[in-house]
Design an enzyme around this catalytic site. Sequence first.
Site, short mmCIF file in Angstrom:
data_model
loop_
_atom_site.label_atom_id
_atom_site.label_comp_id
_atom_site.label_asym_id
_atom_site.label_seq_id
_atom_site.Cartn_x
_atom_site.Cartn_y
_atom_site.Cartn_z
N CYS A 88 33.64 -36.68 -40.94
CA CYS A 88 34.87 -37.04 -41.63
C CYS A 88 35.84 -37.00 -40.71
O CYS A 88 36.09 -36.22 -39.91
CB CYS A 88 35.26 -36.08 -43.01
SG CYS A 88 36.73 -36.63 -43.62
N CYS A 92 38.93 -34.55 -41.83
CA CYS A 92 38.78 -33.08 -41.89
C CYS A 92 37.73 -32.55 -41.03
O CYS A 92 37.36 -31.36 -41.04
CB CYS A 92 38.83 -32.51 -43.35
SG CYS A 92 37.06 -32.78 -44.03
N ALA A 101 19.52 -66.13 -59.90
CA ALA A 101 21.04 -66.08 -60.15
C ALA A 101 21.73 -67.42 -59.68
O ALA A 101 22.82 -67.88 -60.00
CB ALA A 101 21.31 -64.88 -59.35
N GLN A 125 26.29 -53.34 -60.10
CA GLN A 125 25.24 -52.05 -60.02
C GLN A 125 24.96 -51.98 -58.52
O GLN A 125 24.39 -51.06 -58.26
CB GLN A 125 24.07 -52.01 -60.86
CG GLN A 125 24.63 -51.99 -62.37
CD GLN A 125 23.36 -52.46 -63.16
OE1 GLN A 125 22.56 -51.58 -63.71
NE2 GLN A 125 23.10 -53.85 -63.52
N ASN A 126 24.95 -52.92 -57.78
CA ASN A 126 24.54 -53.20 -56.42
C ASN A 126 25.47 -52.29 -55.21
O ASN A 126 26.58 -52.23 -55.53
CB ASN A 126 24.44 -54.26 -55.77
CG ASN A 126 23.57 -55.18 -56.90
OD1 ASN A 126 22.71 -54.94 -57.76
ND2 ASN A 126 23.57 -56.54 -56.80
N SER A 181 17.75 -55.69 -64.87
CA SER A 181 16.72 -55.57 -66.06
C SER A 181 17.48 -54.60 -67.12
O SER A 181 16.78 -54.50 -68.14
CB SER A 181 15.93 -54.53 -65.39
OG SER A 181 16.41 -53.39 -64.73
N ARG A 200 18.45 -48.70 -44.96
CA ARG A 200 18.80 -49.68 -45.96
C ARG A 200 20.07 -50.37 -45.53
O ARG A 200 20.35 -51.25 -45.83
CB ARG A 200 18.97 -49.00 -47.28
CG ARG A 200 17.57 -48.59 -48.11
CD ARG A 200 17.79 -47.72 -49.44
NE ARG A 200 18.55 -48.40 -50.32
CZ ARG A 200 19.07 -48.18 -51.47
NH1 ARG A 200 19.02 -46.87 -51.59
NH2 ARG A 200 19.67 -48.78 -52.12
N HIS A 254 28.06 -48.07 -58.97
CA HIS A 254 27.02 -47.14 -58.13
C HIS A 254 27.39 -46.90 -56.86
O HIS A 254 26.42 -46.11 -56.03
CB HIS A 254 25.70 -47.68 -58.32
CG HIS A 254 25.35 -47.71 -59.77
ND1 HIS A 254 23.90 -48.38 -59.99
CD2 HIS A 254 25.69 -47.22 -60.91
CE1 HIS A 254 23.76 -48.32 -61.35
NE2 HIS A 254 24.80 -47.50 -61.80
N GLY A 258 20.84 -60.83 -63.12
CA GLY A 258 20.03 -60.15 -62.31
C GLY A 258 19.72 -58.68 -62.61
O GLY A 258 19.60 -58.12 -61.35
P1 OAD Z 1 16.10 -53.77 -61.07
O1 OAD Z 1 15.35 -53.87 -60.14
O2 OAD Z 1 15.79 -52.95 -62.29
O3 OAD Z 1 16.00 -55.28 -61.96
C1 OAD Z 1 16.23 -56.57 -61.17
C2 OAD Z 1 16.33 -57.71 -62.19
O4 OAD Z 1 16.52 -58.78 -61.22
C3 OAD Z 1 14.87 -57.84 -62.90
O5 OAD Z 1 15.56 -57.88 -64.10
C4 OAD Z 1 14.47 -59.23 -62.25
O6 OAD Z 1 14.01 -60.16 -63.04
C5 OAD Z 1 15.62 -59.97 -61.92
N1 OAD Z 1 15.62 -60.91 -60.68
C6 OAD Z 1 14.64 -61.04 -59.93
N2 OAD Z 1 14.96 -61.82 -58.90
C7 OAD Z 1 15.96 -62.42 -59.48
C8 OAD Z 1 16.80 -63.69 -59.07
N3 OAD Z 1 16.51 -64.23 -57.86
N4 OAD Z 1 17.98 -63.98 -59.73
C9 OAD Z 1 18.24 -63.20 -60.93
N5 OAD Z 1 17.57 -62.22 -61.16
C10 OAD Z 1 16.48 -61.63 -60.57
O7 OAD Z 1 17.55 -53.84 -60.83
P2 OAD Z 1 18.85 -53.26 -61.49
O8 OAD Z 1 19.02 -53.99 -62.95
O9 OAD Z 1 20.17 -53.74 -60.89
O10 OAD Z 1 20.77 -47.31 -59.82
O11 OAD Z 1 18.66 -51.64 -61.49
C11 OAD Z 1 19.80 -51.08 -62.04
C12 OAD Z 1 19.89 -49.95 -61.19
O12 OAD Z 1 18.64 -48.97 -61.27
C13 OAD Z 1 20.19 -49.72 -59.75
O13 OAD Z 1 21.67 -49.94 -59.65
C14 OAD Z 1 19.98 -48.40 -59.18
C15 OAD Z 1 18.49 -48.42 -59.99
O14 OAD Z 1 18.26 -46.88 -60.40
C16 OAD Z 1 21.13 -46.46 -58.90
O15 OAD Z 1 20.79 -46.48 -57.61
C17 OAD Z 1 22.26 -45.46 -59.63
#
Ligand code: OAD
Length: 243
Positions: free
Chosen positions: A147, A150, A231, A100-101, A189, A68, A118, A187
């Site tokens: 590290c 250490c 976005a 959250q990214n 969910s 990744r 995150h 962007g």
């Molecule tokens: P999700 O994959 O749950 O949601 C992505 C959102 O982006 C969806 O609501 C899509 O409709 C929207 N989307 C898709 N394409 C887009 C675009 N071009 N412009 C704007 N929006 C768009 O991702 P997150 O909500 O970020 O946590 O997920 C939250 C967390 O869930 C992540 O940070 C991760 C995961 O578990 C950890 O890793 C701790």
Amino acid sequence: MEIQEARRRLEDARRVAVLTGAGVSAESGIPTFRGAGGLWEGFRPEELATPAAYARDPEKVWRWYAMRYTQVMAAEPNPAHLRLAELEQRKGDGFLLVTQNVDGLHLRAGSRRVVELHGSITRARCERCGHRQPLPPPDAFTPPPVCERCGGRMRPDVVWFGEFLDAELLARAERAFMTAEVALVIGTSAVVEPAASLGRAAKASGAYLIEINPEPTPLTPLADLSLRTSASEGLKTLLPTGS
Ligand code: OAD
């Protein structure tokens, strides 16, 4: 008209809080978590993104993160990242971007007032002393990193399922959302807590709430303006002079 009102509010606001999720990086070619082609498709998160998975097979977990990391370093910030960096320039101290990214693209776009709730896959954290260090460039990186302070074993500097968020970072994010005049949620969910609550907290504290997402989310009914678009298009609409 709603869009004019949102532009005016954003222009006038001294305190602006922004929350971003995987959708902001979709236009850089990085898959989102949920939905078709999502990052979790074909992987069981509990096999890779948990402390137990790492304890069981650290090399496997590092291989996935190294893959990744290579992917995000090959990607470029897109116009949405760049416009948010410009918005920070205009607002200064009253601005905070909470993401959250874990892809580091906001920082690479020039944003500095950023809370990476995150963590970041571009860094490792020492399991022994807590020291954080950036990973070497992908072509020079062989996991696991060691590290530099250490010599301890290092893990990806990200928050895994079942782990707590950094309390100080979360408090900073909450303060920004509870005192914001305008809150932008882009962007995401909005299903993962506690990040999902930030938009609700802002609204409850009197902020004007703007959502940008091609799909409706649990926050949509609360939003003063919901832009049902990408976005980069949504931010272009809201910040037309930023280009
Ligand atoms: P999700 O994959 O749950 O949601 C992505 C959102 O982006 C969806 O609501 C899509 O409709 C929207 N989307 C898709 N394409 C887009 C675009 N071009 N412009 C704007 N929006 C768009 O991702 P997150 O909500 O970020 O946590 O997920 C939250 C967390 O869930 C992540 O940070 C991760 C995961 O578990 C950890 O890793 C701790």
